[in-house]
Scaffold this active site. Structure first.
Site, PDB file in Angstrom:
ATOM      1  N   CYS A   1       0.811  -1.229   0.000  1.00  0.00           N
ATOM      2  CA  CYS A   1       0.000   0.000   0.000  1.00  0.00           C
ATOM      3  C   CYS A   1       0.839   1.272   0.000  1.00  0.00           C
ATOM      4  CB  CYS A   1      -0.927   0.011   1.199  1.00  0.00           C
ATOM      5  SG  CYS A   1      -2.032  -1.391   1.206  1.00  0.00           S
TER       6      CYS A   1
ATOM      7  N   HIS B   1      -3.560   7.020   3.648  1.00  0.00           N
ATOM      8  CA  HIS B   1      -3.956   5.733   3.074  1.00  0.00           C
ATOM      9  C   HIS B   1      -5.358   5.388   3.574  1.00  0.00           C
ATOM     10  CE1 HIS B   1      -3.864   1.807   1.547  1.00  0.00           C
ATOM     11  NE2 HIS B   1      -3.649   1.173   2.681  1.00  0.00           N
TER      12      HIS B   1
ATOM     13  N   ASN C   1     -10.255  -0.004   0.594  1.00  0.00           N
ATOM     14  CA  ASN C   1      -8.795   0.082   0.510  1.00  0.00           C
ATOM     15  C   ASN C   1      -8.330  -0.430  -0.857  1.00  0.00           C
ATOM     16  OD1 ASN C   1      -6.033  -0.249   0.761  1.00  0.00           O
ATOM     17  ND2 ASN C   1      -6.122  -1.297   2.740  1.00  0.00           N
TER      18      ASN C   1
HETATM   19  N1  ACO Z   1     -18.537  -8.886   9.775  1.00  0.00           N
HETATM   20  C1  ACO Z   1     -18.958  -9.210  10.999  1.00  0.00           C
HETATM   21  N2  ACO Z   1     -18.135  -9.584  11.980  1.00  0.00           N
HETATM   22  C2  ACO Z   1     -16.811  -9.628  11.697  1.00  0.00           C
HETATM   23  C3  ACO Z   1     -16.311  -9.298  10.423  1.00  0.00           C
HETATM   24  C4  ACO Z   1     -17.228  -8.932   9.447  1.00  0.00           C
HETATM   25  N3  ACO Z   1     -16.845  -8.569   8.202  1.00  0.00           N
HETATM   26  N4  ACO Z   1     -14.960  -9.421  10.453  1.00  0.00           N
HETATM   27  C5  ACO Z   1     -14.632  -9.798  11.694  1.00  0.00           C
HETATM   28  N5  ACO Z   1     -15.763  -9.941  12.449  1.00  0.00           N
HETATM   29  C6  ACO Z   1     -15.884 -10.320  13.853  1.00  0.00           C
HETATM   30  C7  ACO Z   1     -14.696 -11.107  14.338  1.00  0.00           C
HETATM   31  O1  ACO Z   1     -14.855 -12.474  14.036  1.00  0.00           O
HETATM   32  C8  ACO Z   1     -14.753 -10.822  15.831  1.00  0.00           C
HETATM   33  O2  ACO Z   1     -15.714 -11.691  16.397  1.00  0.00           O
HETATM   34  P1  ACO Z   1     -15.475 -12.341  17.858  1.00  0.00           P
HETATM   35  O3  ACO Z   1     -15.385 -11.170  18.802  1.00  0.00           O
HETATM   36  O4  ACO Z   1     -16.672 -13.193  18.042  1.00  0.00           O
HETATM   37  O5  ACO Z   1     -14.196 -13.095  17.744  1.00  0.00           O
HETATM   38  C9  ACO Z   1     -15.302  -9.407  15.908  1.00  0.00           C
HETATM   39  O6  ACO Z   1     -15.899  -9.151  14.639  1.00  0.00           O
HETATM   40  C10 ACO Z   1     -14.267  -8.350  16.192  1.00  0.00           C
HETATM   41  O7  ACO Z   1     -13.178  -8.562  15.320  1.00  0.00           O
HETATM   42  P2  ACO Z   1     -11.879  -7.682  15.443  1.00  0.00           P
HETATM   43  O8  ACO Z   1     -10.824  -8.211  14.525  1.00  0.00           O
HETATM   44  O9  ACO Z   1     -11.531  -7.490  16.885  1.00  0.00           O
HETATM   45  O10 ACO Z   1     -12.432  -6.283  14.891  1.00  0.00           O
HETATM   46  P3  ACO Z   1     -11.682  -4.908  14.842  1.00  0.00           P
HETATM   47  O11 ACO Z   1     -12.466  -3.886  15.555  1.00  0.00           O
HETATM   48  O12 ACO Z   1     -10.213  -5.032  15.168  1.00  0.00           O
HETATM   49  O13 ACO Z   1     -11.760  -4.543  13.290  1.00  0.00           O
HETATM   50  C11 ACO Z   1     -10.432  -4.592  11.286  1.00  0.00           C
HETATM   51  C12 ACO Z   1     -11.166  -5.416  12.343  1.00  0.00           C
HETATM   52  C13 ACO Z   1     -11.468  -3.739  10.562  1.00  0.00           C
HETATM   53  C14 ACO Z   1      -9.778  -5.549  10.305  1.00  0.00           C
HETATM   54  C15 ACO Z   1      -9.378  -3.676  11.957  1.00  0.00           C
HETATM   55  O14 ACO Z   1      -8.572  -4.435  12.842  1.00  0.00           O
HETATM   56  C16 ACO Z   1      -8.495  -2.990  10.952  1.00  0.00           C
HETATM   57  O15 ACO Z   1      -8.926  -2.147  10.196  1.00  0.00           O
HETATM   58  N6  ACO Z   1      -7.170  -3.302  10.927  1.00  0.00           N
HETATM   59  C17 ACO Z   1      -6.256  -2.730   9.961  1.00  0.00           C
HETATM   60  C18 ACO Z   1      -6.420  -3.416   8.662  1.00  0.00           C
HETATM   61  C19 ACO Z   1      -5.674  -2.756   7.537  1.00  0.00           C
HETATM   62  O16 ACO Z   1      -5.409  -1.584   7.574  1.00  0.00           O
HETATM   63  N7  ACO Z   1      -5.374  -3.547   6.544  1.00  0.00           N
HETATM   64  C20 ACO Z   1      -4.842  -3.041   5.339  1.00  0.00           C
HETATM   65  C21 ACO Z   1      -3.392  -3.108   5.275  1.00  0.00           C
HETATM   66  S1  ACO Z   1      -2.883  -2.465   3.795  1.00  0.00           S
HETATM   67  C22 ACO Z   1      -2.187  -3.643   2.774  1.00  0.00           C
HETATM   68  O17 ACO Z   1      -0.999  -3.675   2.680  1.00  0.00           O
HETATM   69  C23 ACO Z   1      -3.057  -4.623   1.994  1.00  0.00           C
END
Ligand code: ACO
Length: 319
Positions: free
Chosen positions: A110, A244, A274
């Site tokens: 990214c 980003h 993204n």
């Molecule tokens: N829909 C519903 N529930 C979901 C989903 C979904 N799409 N995805 C995860 N959950 C659930 C999980 O299973 C978890 O359930 P549990 O509590 O029963 O175990 C719950 O939601 C909470 O999951 P978390 O991972 O704790 O959620 P969080 O608030 O951390 O959000 C997210 C997750 C959005 C991925 C966040 O951590 C994030 O944005 N991280 C950064 C990601 C990023 O920037 N990635 C791009 C990198 S760039 C590149 O190089 C490609």
């Protein structure tokens, strides 16, 4: 001598994949996606090819810069995965444009667009080029596991392009990488030799979201503070801050620790999700074409991605 941005372009596929539609594909809801990420829609390649979209963005940037493909001295494509393993996507774009200059890809996930600008800066500094084209595009719909709700809801296809010319628009730039293959990666998959086949992990994007989240907030703040200082500016001088577009909560958490006015952030994550290396030039083109950029404006850019890489820079708009 470094560069100024002379023109911009963007390209996104036509197909819009909404949160509601995604909710029929994996166990998720519009509400979960919107509140956890800020994403409402993303674009997904269906009938177009990645190259067609890259070439479209490149042609718009050339037109905006008022130069032709024949004037280009360098083409860099920032992408994790072009149409071919080889040749590079930059060479494929070059063929379609009819340009005749060195062309190669940069893979910094990214952060690729900012890495590509730093590479181009070196060519300008050595007096080797007068014009460069950077296209930044990732086709992440082709890399994510569409059964994994924790990743597939985050990404979309899209990107943008810039034409650079000799000038003093680049005020500061800062890259980092930390050699991590655990928290965000996509393996190549099965490898074969004439003697045996090595079964690899599935070639889809793997991510420990919360680790990426923490890395992103800390390093966006660090990167922006550094490039603003290196440019001899104060944060309030940044008229357009293009972060980003990975998660609105990451942007807001970083913004809370910085002194850039909140209304100066450029945010389009709700419509595109993204798009990896494509995010920043896509957003830049949107504010350029909307007439929001004035000569002399300071634009901050900041990205993070697999690697783990980061890139930050300050560019003065000189058009
Ligand atoms: N829909 C519903 N529930 C979901 C989903 C979904 N799409 N995805 C995860 N959950 C659930 C999980 O299973 C978890 O359930 P549990 O509590 O029963 O175990 C719950 O939601 C909470 O999951 P978390 O991972 O704790 O959620 P969080 O608030 O951390 O959000 C997210 C997750 C959005 C991925 C966040 O951590 C994030 O944005 N991280 C950064 C990601 C990023 O920037 N990635 C791009 C990198 S760039 C590149 O190089 C490609």
């Amino acid at each position: 001598m470094s560069f100024s941005i002379l023109g911009t372009g963007k390209a996104v596929p036509e197909y819009i994949l909404s949160n509601d539609k995604l909710s029929t594909m994996v166990e998720t809801t519009d509400e979960w996606i919107r509140t956890r990420t800020g994403i409402h829609n993303r674009r997904i390649i269906t009938t177009e090819t990645m190259t067609e979209l890259c070439v479209s963005a490149a042609k718009q940037a050339l037109e905006d810069a008022e130069i032709t493909a024949g004037d280009l001295d360098l083409i860099i494509c920032a992408t994790m995965k072009g149409m071919y393993i080889t040749p590079s996507e930059a060479c494929v774009i070059q063929k379609e444009l009819g340009a005749s200059c060195p062309a190669f890809d940069v893979n910094a996930a990214c952060s690729g667009f900012i890495y590509a600008m730093d590479v181009a800066d070196g060519f300008f500094a050595r007096g080797k080029i007068k014009h460069a084209l950077i296209v930044a595009f990732d086709n992440l719909s082709n890399m994510v596991d569409w059964n994994d709700r924790s990743t597939c809801v985050l990404f979309g296809d899209g990107g943008g392009a810039v034409v650079l010319g000799e000038g003093d628009g680049l005020k500061s730039i800062f890259l980092t990488a930390r050699g991590n293959t655990d928290v965000l990666y996509a393996p190549r998959g099965e490898l074969t030799s004439p003697f045996e086949t090595h079964k690899g992990e599935r070639p889809v994007l793997h991510m420990i979201g919360q680790e990426v989240y923490k890395f992103a907030v800390t390093n966006m703040v660090r990167g922006v503070r550094k490039v603003v200082k290196d440019a001899g500016l104060e944060q309030k001088d940044i008229t357009h801050m293009i972060p980003h577009q990975a998660n609105i909560r990451i942007i807001e958490a970083a913004a809370a620790k910085l002194d850039i006015p909140k209304e100066n952030y450029v945010i389009n994550i709700s419509e595109y999700g993204n798009t990896s290396a494509g995010c920043i030039p896509l957003a830049l083109d949107e504010i350029n074409k909307a007439g929001k950029l004035k000569k002399g404006d300071y634009i901050g850019m900041c990205a993070f991605g697999a690697g783990l890489t980061t890139g930050s820079c300050i560019i003065q708009w000189n058009k």
